[in-house]
Design an enzyme around this catalytic site. Structure first.
Site, PDB file in Angstrom:
ATOM      1  N   HIS A  14       0.868  -1.200   0.000  1.00  0.00           N
ATOM      2  CA  HIS A  14       0.000   0.000   0.000  1.00  0.00           C
ATOM      3  C   HIS A  14       0.891   1.230   0.000  1.00  0.00           C
ATOM      4  O   HIS A  14       1.440   1.601   1.029  1.00  0.00           O
ATOM      5  CB  HIS A  14      -0.899   0.017   1.234  1.00  0.00           C
ATOM      6  CG  HIS A  14      -1.837   1.185   1.295  1.00  0.00           C
ATOM      7  ND1 HIS A  14      -3.160   1.051   1.629  1.00  0.00           N
ATOM      8  CD2 HIS A  14      -1.667   2.509   1.059  1.00  0.00           C
ATOM      9  CE1 HIS A  14      -3.753   2.237   1.611  1.00  0.00           C
ATOM     10  NE2 HIS A  14      -2.848   3.141   1.266  1.00  0.00           N
ATOM     11  N   HIS A  16       1.378   5.406  -1.842  1.00  0.00           N
ATOM     12  CA  HIS A  16       0.954   6.514  -2.696  1.00  0.00           C
ATOM     13  C   HIS A  16       2.201   7.122  -3.335  1.00  0.00           C
ATOM     14  O   HIS A  16       3.063   7.658  -2.636  1.00  0.00           O
ATOM     15  CB  HIS A  16       0.225   7.586  -1.876  1.00  0.00           C
ATOM     16  CG  HIS A  16      -1.031   7.096  -1.230  1.00  0.00           C
ATOM     17  ND1 HIS A  16      -2.274   7.220  -1.821  1.00  0.00           N
ATOM     18  CD2 HIS A  16      -1.239   6.468  -0.041  1.00  0.00           C
ATOM     19  CE1 HIS A  16      -3.193   6.693  -1.023  1.00  0.00           C
ATOM     20  NE2 HIS A  16      -2.584   6.228   0.063  1.00  0.00           N
ATOM     21  N   LEU A  17       2.291   7.054  -4.645  1.00  0.00           N
ATOM     22  CA  LEU A  17       3.420   7.637  -5.363  1.00  0.00           C
ATOM     23  C   LEU A  17       3.082   9.004  -5.954  1.00  0.00           C
ATOM     24  O   LEU A  17       3.980   9.728  -6.383  1.00  0.00           O
ATOM     25  CB  LEU A  17       3.879   6.700  -6.481  1.00  0.00           C
ATOM     26  CG  LEU A  17       4.405   5.329  -6.033  1.00  0.00           C
ATOM     27  CD1 LEU A  17       4.797   4.495  -7.246  1.00  0.00           C
ATOM     28  CD2 LEU A  17       5.595   5.478  -5.086  1.00  0.00           C
ATOM     29  N   ASN A  42      -5.662   6.883  -6.258  1.00  0.00           N
ATOM     30  CA  ASN A  42      -6.426   8.107  -5.975  1.00  0.00           C
ATOM     31  C   ASN A  42      -5.728   9.350  -6.528  1.00  0.00           C
ATOM     32  O   ASN A  42      -5.377  10.274  -5.805  1.00  0.00           O
ATOM     33  CB  ASN A  42      -6.719   8.251  -4.477  1.00  0.00           C
ATOM     34  CG  ASN A  42      -5.470   8.285  -3.623  1.00  0.00           C
ATOM     35  OD1 ASN A  42      -4.441   7.688  -3.955  1.00  0.00           O
ATOM     36  ND2 ASN A  42      -5.547   8.978  -2.500  1.00  0.00           N
ATOM     37  N   LYS A 100      -9.775  -0.799  -5.461  1.00  0.00           N
ATOM     38  CA  LYS A 100      -9.780  -0.122  -4.170  1.00  0.00           C
ATOM     39  C   LYS A 100     -11.126   0.525  -3.891  1.00  0.00           C
ATOM     40  O   LYS A 100     -11.656   1.278  -4.708  1.00  0.00           O
ATOM     41  CB  LYS A 100      -8.675   0.950  -4.148  1.00  0.00           C
ATOM     42  CG  LYS A 100      -8.592   1.802  -2.875  1.00  0.00           C
ATOM     43  CD  LYS A 100      -8.147   0.989  -1.678  1.00  0.00           C
ATOM     44  CE  LYS A 100      -8.072   1.854  -0.425  1.00  0.00           C
ATOM     45  NZ  LYS A 100      -6.780   2.531  -0.272  1.00  0.00           N
ATOM     46  N   HIS A 175      -4.418  -0.543   6.137  1.00  0.00           N
ATOM     47  CA  HIS A 175      -3.949   0.334   7.211  1.00  0.00           C
ATOM     48  C   HIS A 175      -4.860   0.273   8.441  1.00  0.00           C
ATOM     49  O   HIS A 175      -5.407   1.278   8.891  1.00  0.00           O
ATOM     50  CB  HIS A 175      -3.763   1.767   6.735  1.00  0.00           C
ATOM     51  CG  HIS A 175      -4.867   2.338   5.892  1.00  0.00           C
ATOM     52  ND1 HIS A 175      -6.200   2.282   6.230  1.00  0.00           N
ATOM     53  CD2 HIS A 175      -4.828   2.999   4.714  1.00  0.00           C
ATOM     54  CE1 HIS A 175      -6.920   2.884   5.305  1.00  0.00           C
ATOM     55  NE2 HIS A 175      -6.102   3.321   4.365  1.00  0.00           N
ATOM     56  N   ASP A 248       1.386   2.800   3.497  1.00  0.00           N
ATOM     57  CA  ASP A 248       0.499   3.950   3.283  1.00  0.00           C
ATOM     58  C   ASP A 248       1.309   5.242   3.261  1.00  0.00           C
ATOM     59  O   ASP A 248       0.842   6.297   3.702  1.00  0.00           O
ATOM     60  CB  ASP A 248      -0.604   4.018   4.340  1.00  0.00           C
ATOM     61  CG  ASP A 248      -1.727   4.998   3.960  1.00  0.00           C
ATOM     62  OD1 ASP A 248      -1.838   5.335   2.765  1.00  0.00           O
ATOM     63  OD2 ASP A 248      -2.470   5.432   4.854  1.00  0.00           O
TER      64      ASP A 248
END
Length: 348
Positions: A14, A16-17, A42, A100, A175, A248
């Site tokens: 998990h 976020h890039l 997202n 997701k 998470h 996360d």
């Protein structure tokens, strides 16, 4: 007490890039440790189908450091309009591994998310049929529900119903932050797993709120009481195959965090495995770290484990006050403080 710790290369289930100019920084930080990562969808606009996932994947691959074999595992963003055909096409692509569920309004860039769980039942049925995993941000968003109670309310109102309705669907409760979530996952079938972040293992809400508000500890789901932190530590270090690593890691520019209305997210990818090692060492459980970081995740996803390894050494170092993030900077978790473990470089 050993001063070296060698692990099969871990994966991040998990992360976020983000997108655009920040990718060389976020991808580089992830790739120094992880072989693969589940990439959160997202963006604005979100990643809603296989074509959008492929385009994002190509941008990530182009941002990898020279010689890196880091593999992004792509995820669809479920909306009220996601169709069974979208699911089947994504599964057939070979590079989309999950979809997701963001309840609309639950977290960063979730405005396009699901407004009613029932609206995605046709998509969930297709996911169960083709073997695509469901990843869940498990919080309700109703204003009358206290922010510290939203995870438990989601379990009671929605998640229990989903796993009962779709028993063959593999579900990752992402998470997790509460004792309630730990107990739910432990009691559920083998098709239900959970990721746990380093910051939820290392910190509770006192760290964020006592002596002043510390915006770089603010994340969603929010840090909870220490009794919940202890339950997460118990789960992560238990050896239970249902629990595995998911950072996360969520970068926001410094000015967006240090603001009157700051963004939610902790940036940990720069030293993720070092932070997890610290948490596991607090429990005298470094012998359990490899399974949590490197075995349980790929096993749950039905993917092969990595074959190369990384090595951590016991060496104190100071976390930088900030790191580059495109044209801005990001304040990493533990900025200016000391970490006790360090990844040996040159292993990617």
């Amino acid at each position: 007490m050993s001063d070296r710790l060698t692990l099969l290369r871990p994966d991040d289930w998990h992360i976020h890039l983000r997108d655009g100019a920040v990718l060389p920084h976020t991808v580089g930080d992830a790739a120094r440790t992880f072989g693969r990562a589940i990439i959160m969808p997202n963006l604005v606009p979100p990643v809603r189908n296989a074509a959008e996932a492929d385009a994002y994947r190509q941008r990530i691959l182009a941002a990898r450091p020279a010689g890196s074999r880091f593999e992004p595992l792509m995820v669809l963003y479920l909306t009220d309009n996601t169709s069974p055909e979208d699911v089947r096409a994504a599964k057939a692509s070979g590079f989309v591994h999950a979809a997701k569920l963001y309840p609309a309004g639950a977290t960063t860039n979730s405005d396009s998310g699901v407004t009613s769980i029932d609206k995605i039942f046709p998509a969930l049925e297709a996911m169960a049929e083709v073997g695509m995993l469901l990843l869940v941000h498990g919080e309700v968003t109703r204003a009358e529900i206290d922010v510290f109670d939203r995870e438990k309310a989601f379990i009671d109102e929605h998640l229990t119903r989903v796993v009962e309705r779709f028993p063959t669907l593999k579900v990752v409760f992402e998470h997790i932050t509460t004792r309630d979530a730990v107990q739910f996952v432990e009691a559920a079938s083998a098709n239900v797993g959970a990721t746990i972040t380093a910051h939820h293992l290392l910190y509770n809400r006192n760290h964020m709120l006592v002596g002043g508000i510390r915006p770089h500890f603010y994340c969603l789901p929010i840090l909870k009481r220490n009794v919940h932190q202890e339950a997460l530590l118990d789960a992560a270090t238990s050896g239970n195959v249902k629990f595995f690593l998911g950072t996360d890691s969520a970068p926001h520019a410094k000015h967006a965090k240090e603001a009157a209305c700051g963004c939610a997210g902790c940036y940990t990818a720069f030293a993720a495995i070092e932070l997890y090692a610290e948490a596991f060492e607090q429990r005298n459980a470094l012998d359990k770290l490899e399974a949590f970081a490197s075995f349980h995740g790929p096993d749950f996803y039905g993917l092969p484990r990595n074959t190369d390894s990384i090595t951590l050494v016991r060496e104190e170092w100071t976390v930088p006050a900030s790191l580059p993030l495109g044209e801005n900077s990001v304040v990493p978790l533990r900025a200016g403080e000391t970490l006790r473990w360090k990844l040996l470089e040159g292993q990617a």
